[in-house]
Scaffold this motif. Structure first.
Motif, short mmCIF file in Angstrom:
data_model
loop_
_atom_site.label_atom_id
_atom_site.label_comp_id
_atom_site.label_asym_id
_atom_site.label_seq_id
_atom_site.Cartn_x
_atom_site.Cartn_y
_atom_site.Cartn_z
N GLU A 111 0.99 -0.86 0.06
CA GLU A 111 -0.55 -0.20 0.06
C GLU A 111 1.51 1.27 0.37
O GLU A 111 0.86 1.99 1.37
CB GLU A 111 -0.66 0.33 1.30
CG GLU A 111 -1.58 1.10 1.48
CD GLU A 111 -2.98 0.80 2.92
OE1 GLU A 111 -3.28 1.66 2.65
OE2 GLU A 111 -2.27 0.18 3.04
N GLY A 114 -10.50 -11.16 11.49
CA GLY A 114 -10.06 -10.00 10.41
C GLY A 114 -10.31 -9.57 9.27
O GLY A 114 -10.29 -8.93 8.53
N VAL A 115 -10.16 -11.08 8.34
CA VAL A 115 -10.20 -11.45 6.63
C VAL A 115 -11.44 -10.91 7.02
O VAL A 115 -11.91 -10.86 5.37
CB VAL A 115 -9.31 -12.91 6.62
CG1 VAL A 115 -9.63 -13.06 5.34
CG2 VAL A 115 -7.61 -12.12 6.72
N TRP A 116 -12.39 -12.01 7.86
CA TRP A 116 -14.06 -12.57 7.38
C TRP A 116 -14.46 -10.70 7.60
O TRP A 116 -14.87 -10.78 6.42
CB TRP A 116 -14.29 -13.25 8.54
CG TRP A 116 -15.78 -13.30 8.47
CD1 TRP A 116 -16.78 -13.15 8.59
CD2 TRP A 116 -16.04 -15.13 7.79
NE1 TRP A 116 -17.43 -13.93 8.60
CE2 TRP A 116 -17.01 -15.02 7.51
CE3 TRP A 116 -15.17 -15.96 7.56
CZ2 TRP A 116 -18.40 -15.65 7.45
CZ3 TRP A 116 -15.67 -17.45 6.34
CH2 TRP A 116 -17.52 -17.18 6.39
N THR A 117 -13.96 -10.28 8.21
CA THR A 117 -14.81 -9.00 8.62
C THR A 117 -14.19 -7.65 7.61
O THR A 117 -14.39 -6.61 7.43
CB THR A 117 -15.15 -8.35 9.73
OG1 THR A 117 -13.39 -8.47 10.54
CG2 THR A 117 -15.53 -9.11 10.75
N ASN A 118 -12.68 -8.40 7.11
CA ASN A 118 -11.94 -7.27 6.19
C ASN A 118 -11.96 -5.63 7.11
O ASN A 118 -11.91 -4.47 6.45
CB ASN A 118 -12.80 -6.41 5.08
CG ASN A 118 -12.27 -6.08 4.36
OD1 ASN A 118 -10.68 -6.33 3.99
ND2 ASN A 118 -12.43 -6.10 3.01
N SER A 119 -11.14 -6.33 8.37
CA SER A 119 -10.65 -5.10 9.28
C SER A 119 -9.30 -4.83 8.83
O SER A 119 -8.47 -5.57 9.33
CB SER A 119 -11.36 -5.14 10.44
OG SER A 119 -10.16 -5.04 11.37
N LEU A 120 -8.52 -3.71 8.64
CA LEU A 120 -7.81 -3.82 8.16
C LEU A 120 -6.59 -4.02 10.35
O LEU A 120 -5.78 -4.26 10.26
CB LEU A 120 -7.16 -3.10 7.59
CG LEU A 120 -6.05 -2.55 7.04
CD1 LEU A 120 -5.91 -3.50 6.09
CD2 LEU A 120 -5.86 -1.51 6.55
N ILE A 157 -6.11 -6.94 11.49
CA ILE A 157 -4.97 -8.27 10.83
C ILE A 157 -3.67 -7.16 10.94
O ILE A 157 -2.91 -8.33 12.11
CB ILE A 157 -5.38 -8.20 10.01
CG1 ILE A 157 -6.40 -8.22 8.74
CG2 ILE A 157 -4.30 -8.38 8.99
CD1 ILE A 157 -7.11 -8.33 7.50
#
Lengths: 395, 775
Positions: free
Chosen positions: A132, B433-439, B442
């Protein structure tokens, strides 16, 4: 019977004077070339960091402030090196019977570890940025990194020069310090003087007096002693432990040099990537540069770390790896030696090796001869201090 | 390029079959690598061409071009023996098969794209045969081969499941509009019948055709001997296949209208493909197989091919290469390119690993044919196979062994359990984190993972401490735990420093933190860390309480052992066995040690983490309730200072040990022991007493003794050893210096007392001057 050991406690100053101590430290820093170089470079680095910090606060730039903190962190490496080079010249006392010489190894180790940490952080940062790419504003980056590069270049030149001095010192060092370690030999001076008249060809075979003396009873070993007399000119074995820091702080120098080189590489990387970003707008250049540099640092630190861990773990010195089996064989071939047990050889600090071993000998063996022969054999291999415990096998 | 190729053949012919030294092999390796890179280039090129040219036409042109060139070079008709009618029929069958396989292969290419085709289809025969023998026969060939096969399968599965290629999905949506012949239609329906998605069908197709190819190569070996050499067979085969394909091509070109605007523009790419894919690769591989052993050749070739494929896949669609290609060709539509996804990269890595493992030549021993027979006539390969199986470490067995080792001891067990807990928490966090796409989650998970490294270090150190002493590390590996504690401490220092700096900058400029996600995660982390603290602090107090008494008992234990071994020496020459026994007793006794530096480091690390969680929770509450944004940096400042202060004692202790300090807790005992030693009858003085702690339970010591001439050395040594053992030193060596000089002095007719006085004088002189050289 008179007590023959001296307690150092009696000489300790009763009062604690800060000023005196500071000046003492200062003098001791300036006394040695390595620490002097380190000190000056540290001052240079610190002043640069302070200038950066004040300028950062003045111009209210967060980047500059954090960079200056980074510089302070870098200075800790130098500080560690400096402290080690001073500490390693402290005299040994009751608690630290070997003296503080190992501080240099420890300093090298700490420096190496710090570098590994730094490399790791840079790498992870680089990965993050590669995924990024952030918007780097490179307007102020360039002058700061160029200035940092200049400072570090000065450091590299100073320490490479220091490295030369170090190698010089090494040569002198090997001659001026004793290798032999029996007080047996101290008492041969008077006798040796008489003996020396007919053994005129060796100017420096004193400490082998015991060995020579042995030549009378067994014969044929004089030549042996003479040929290796060069190793041991002077005697005071304690001196070896007190002032070995004269030129042997190899680990410190290596660690510090590596650190400076890493910093320099970092500056170069920043400059290159800043140029690339300005000219070609290649935003990916910055993370790739930093990852490469991190890898480079990591790879270059590994030998230093390996060496210092080996020393700290009392590894058998790698330089003796090949010599030792031969020495064992020679010792076992000595008349009356049955067996050689528990050989421990380790490095105290750079080029000072210490060994202990136990010999199982025949009941009627001549232990003095075996002792001196064993000492002789291992001294040739480069072991400075040897402890041989002779155990007689009872028939 | 033609010249290069022919000169290579010539030089290869000149060298003949002599045994080539290793340095000469490098040129073949380089040649092989270059060839493979060219081949990868050719495959990428042909993928582009296949977009416009029909697959059958494409293969026809390839075969025809190859046949023409080979006819020119190989001259299959004018040289060699005449081919009979039956052989012609065999050749025809052979050609039909090879046509089918290349059809399948290139059809897979159109489906999967060049990179995946290269990864799947271009495996060497050696690799596949090894793989199949692992999969379908009971005598697989040892754990390493099984590992290689597992890697291979994982790689294929990676390609099947984790490779989300956008283009493939797009193609799967409208498969009907894309193909235009009976053959492709048949293949499409077959794949659809299998019930898998379209691009996955391509992967399956390629795997099947790979197996077919290997079988075909194996079967064609006999024919190549009949015909007279593989090269001749290859030339004839290409010719016959071209002839076989000819009617189909004619029908096709008659019925369908071609999409190609100008065939002349395609001549150059076709020539390149023919040269690189069909001819050069064949010859170079033949040469390399004769010069090097086959597995090695296969390994280098495969690795080079895969790497170049990966690189090309990265840069093929790059604008720069597009610019380059647009000079010679009409630009392609970029939208239909296959992308380089993470699954492909992972599977490429697995393919490389598996091919290097599977092609490693440990197969020889397994076959046992090279070993021969023993004088009795029994075959020796049985033993060899067993030995190989024992030497190559099986992964499951290794894991089982190390697990057993870990669980054996209290320390490592504790660390291991906590590590498992921590890792589980981390993975849950990462997955969520990957599931909810929360950086944020992660990155926090990765931070946890990083923290786990300290635990791993501690675990490793706890394991390594128990390694036996070797010739190189003659004192054993006990110091690892101190080093590990030291490293952990330093690590914490660095972290504390950075947290400090970070919070200072935040105090100056408090950022806006969104606090909604923070609390549950940090509470979870806090719970996990609290468990850790309970576990480790229990060990701590326990160890601290039992430490002195334990040490005492231990020293007695060691003492008795060493006496025993002494006795062993005295009676027989079996000194080594006695010694080994003593050493064993030591290490066994040392196992139960309490809180060592390693555990302290780990404990401090966990403590720091806990403090961090607590700080986060408190600051979150404060921010939420009162809106004090400054609370966060102040909390972290406080925590950093706390960590810093708590680490200092650990670092100090570790430093002292590493600097070879006389152990502080034994200092008094040692001093009184030294006084006692001086009072032993017959001892004149001692010199250079060095005592230092090697590891938690080993204190080593060395001392020089000067004794009178008329006392028995052994008695003195035993007395001194016993005294120092009581003081805690359990690895001692005493050097007794029995006035060698007394004897010599008597030879010089000097009195004993005089000598003694002189000795003392020398001693005091030495001590006073202390460093000056007495010449």
């Amino acid at each position: 019977m008179l007590p023959l050991s001296i307690k150092d406690d009696e000489y300790k100053p009763a009062k604690f004077n800060l000023l005196l101590k500071l000046s003492g430290w200062f003098r001791s820093i300036l006394a040695d070339k390595t620490s002097r170089n380190l000190f000056f470079f540290l001052c240079l680095n610190l002043s640069f960091a302070f200038v950066e910090l004040t300028y950062g606060i003045w111009s209210n730039s967060l980047g500059l402030i954090s960079d200056s903190f980074h510089m302070f962190f870098d200075c800790t490496a130098l500080l560690a090196g400096l402290a080690a080079s001073v500490i390693s010249r402290w005299r040994s006392n009751d608690s630290f019977s070997y003296g503080y010489v190992r501080a240099e190894v420890l300093a090298g180790f700490v420096n190496g570890l710090f570098l590994i940490f730094t490399a790791f952080f840079i790498f992870s940062e680089g990965v993050e940025r590669a995924l990024e790419p952030p918007d780097v504003h490179h307007d102020r980056l360039l002058p700061v990194s160029v200035a940092g590069l200049l400072v570090n270049l000065v450091g590299i030149f100073v320490f490479q020069h220091g490295g030369h001095g170090h190698s010089h010192g090494e040569g002198g060092h090997g001659h001026s310090h004793s290798l032999f370690n029996g007080s047996v030999n101290h008492d041969h001076h008077s006798k040796h003087a008489d003996r020396h008249s007919h053994g005129g060809h060796d100017g420096h075979g004193h400490s082998h007096g015991g060995h020579d003396g042995h030549g009378h009873s067994h014969g044929g070993h004089d030549g042996h002693g003479h040929s290796h007399g060069g190793h041991d000119e002077s005697h005071c074995h304690d001196e070896l432990l007190h002032t070995p820091g004269k030129g042997s702080s190899k680990q410190i120098l290596q660690g510090v040099l590596l650190h400076i080189i890493a910093d320099t590489l970092g500056s170069v990387g920043v400059i290159i990537s800043a140029l690339l970003m300005q000219k070609y707008d290649l935003m990916i250049a910055d993370p790739i540069c930093s990852m490469l540099i991190a890898l480079l640092i990591g790879v270059s630190v590994v030998p230093l770390l390996k060496e210092s861990i080996g020393i700290l773990m009392q590894r058998t010195p790698p330089s003796l790896d090949h010599a030792l089996p031969e020495c064992y064989q020679r010792v076992q071939k000595l008349q009356g030696v049955y067996n050689l047990q528990e050989p421990h050889f380790w490095t105290l600090c750079t080029d000072v090796y210490i060994g202990t071993l136990k010999l199982l000998v025949a009941p009627d063996a001549d232990t003095r001869w075996i002792l001196s022969q064993t000492h002789n054999i291992f001294t040739q291999a480069g072991v400075r201090q040897l402890y041989v415990q002779i155990e007689k096998a009872s028939m | 390029m033609e010249e290069k190729y022919s000169s290579n053949v010539l030089s290869g012919g000149k060298l003949g079959m002599v045994e080539v030294p290793n340095s000469r092999l490098t040129r073949y390796i380089v040649l092989l690598v270059v060839t493979k890179v060219l081949k990868a280039l050719g495959i990428f090129e042909s993928y582009d061409i296949l977009k416009v040219v029909h697959i059958v036409q494409f293969i026809f042109i390839l075969k025809l071009g190859t046949a023409v060139i080979l006819l020119f070079f190989q001259k299959p008709f004018s040289s060699g023996k005449i081919i009979s009618k039956r052989q012609w029929i065999k050749l025809l069958k052979h050609a039909v098969f090879s046509c089918v396989i290349s059809l399948l292969g290139f059809f897979g290419l159109t489906l999967c794209g060049p990179l995946r085709t290269l990864l799947l289809f271009e495996h060497s025969d050696v690799v596949i045969i090894a793989l199949l023998s692992v999969l379908f026969t009971s005598s697989g060939g040892g754990p390493s081969k099984t590992r290689g096969a597992a890697f291979f399968i994982i790689a294929v599965i990676c390609l099947l499941l984790f490779d989300n290629d956008d283009l493939m999905a797009k193609m799967a949506e409208h498969p009907e509009g894309h193909h235009d012949s009976a053959l492709t239609h048949f293949l499409y329906t077959a794949i659809a019948f299998l019930g898998v998605a379209d691009h996955k069908g391509g992967v399956v197709l390629l795997v099947v055709s790979l197996c077919l190819k290997v079988g075909f190569h194996t079967a064609s070996r006999k024919l190549s001997v009949e015909i007279g050499g593989a090269k001749r067979l290859y030339a004839l085969d290409n010719l016959v296949s071209a002839v076989v394909l000819l009617p189909w091509v004619i029908v096709l070109s008659a019925t369908t209208d071609s999409k190609v605007e100008s065939w002349s523009a395609l001549i150059l790419p076709f020539g390149m493909i023919i040269f690189s894919v069909m001819i050069l690769e064949f010859y170079v591989e033949a040469i390399c197989n004769t010069k090097m052993e086959m597995p090695r050749c296969a390994r280098y070739g495969t690795i080079a091919l895969f790497f170049s494929a990966l690189l090309l896949a990265n840069f093929w669609t790059h604008p720069l290469t597009d610019q380059l290609r647009s000079m010679s060709k009409p630009p392609q539509q970029v939208s239909t390119e296959h992308v380089l996804s993470g699954g492909v990269v992972v599977s490429a890595i697995f393919f490389i690993m598996s091919s290097s493992i599977l092609s490693s030549p440990s197969k020889k021993g397994q076959k046992g044919t090279l070993v021969g027979y023993s004088p009795e006539g029994t075959p020796l390969y049985n033993f060899m196979g067993d030995a190989l199986q024992h030497t190559s470490q099986s992964l499951p067995r290794f894991i089982k062994d190390s697990l057993k080792q870990i669980l054996e001891e209290y320390d490592s067990r504790q660390i291991f359990y906590f590590l498992c807990l921590n890792l589980a928490f981390t993975f849950v966090e990462l997955f969520y984190g990957v599931w909810t796409n929360s950086l944020g989650l992660i990155s926090d998970g990765f931070h946890m993972l990083f923290d786990c490294s300290a635990l791993v270090l501690g675990l490793f150190a706890a394991l390594m401490t128990r390694w036996k002493a070797t010739r190189i590390f003659s004192y054993g590996y006990g110091r690892v735990e101190i080093l590990s504690g030291f490293i952990n401490g330093l690590f914490l220092m660095v972290i504390a420093f950075f947290v400090f700096v970070e919070s200072v900058t935040r105090v100056l400029d408090p950022p806006n933190i969104n606090t909604d996600m923070l609390t549950p995660v940090s509470v979870g982390g806090l719970l996990v860390n609290l468990v850790g603290i309970c576990a480790f602090s229990h060990a701590h107090s326990h160890g601290a309480k039992s430490c002195p008494s334990h040490d005492h008992g231990h020293s007695h234990h060691g003492h008795s052992h060493s006496e025993h071994s002494h006795g062993g020496h005295a009676h027989s020459h079996g000194g080594h066995s006695g010694h080994g026994h003593g050493g064993h007793g030591h290490s066994h006794g040392s196992g139960g040690g309490g809180m060592n530096a390693n555990m302290r480091g780990v404990f401090l690390h966990v403590l720091a983490d806990t403090l961090g969680s607590v700080g986060v929770i408190i600051s979150t509450i404060l921010i939420r309730q009162f809106g004090w944004l400054i609370a966060d940096p102040i909390c972290s400042l406080f925590i950093a200072t706390l960590i810093f202060l708590s680490v200092i004692p650990l670092l100090k202790d570790a430093c002292e040990v590493l600097l070879l300090r006389t152990p502080p807790e034994n200092e008094k005992d040692l001093n009184s022991a030294l006084e006692k030693i001086e009072k032993i009858e017959g001892v004149l003085s001692y010199r250079d007493p060095h005592f230092w702690r090697h590891s938690a339970n080993v204190i080593a010591g060395t001392i020089h003794l000067q004794i009178m001439s008329d006392v028995v050395e052994q008695r003195i040594i035993q007395q001194v050893t016993a005294i120092l053992k009581d003081a805690g030193v359990n690895n001692l060596s005493v050097q007794v210096e029995k006035e060698a000089y007394f004897q010599h002095m008597s030879g010089l007719s000097t009195g004993f007392q005089e000598v003694l006085a002189m000795t003392q004088q020398m001693e005091t002189m030495k001590c006073l001057k202390d460093g000056t050289c007495i010449m």
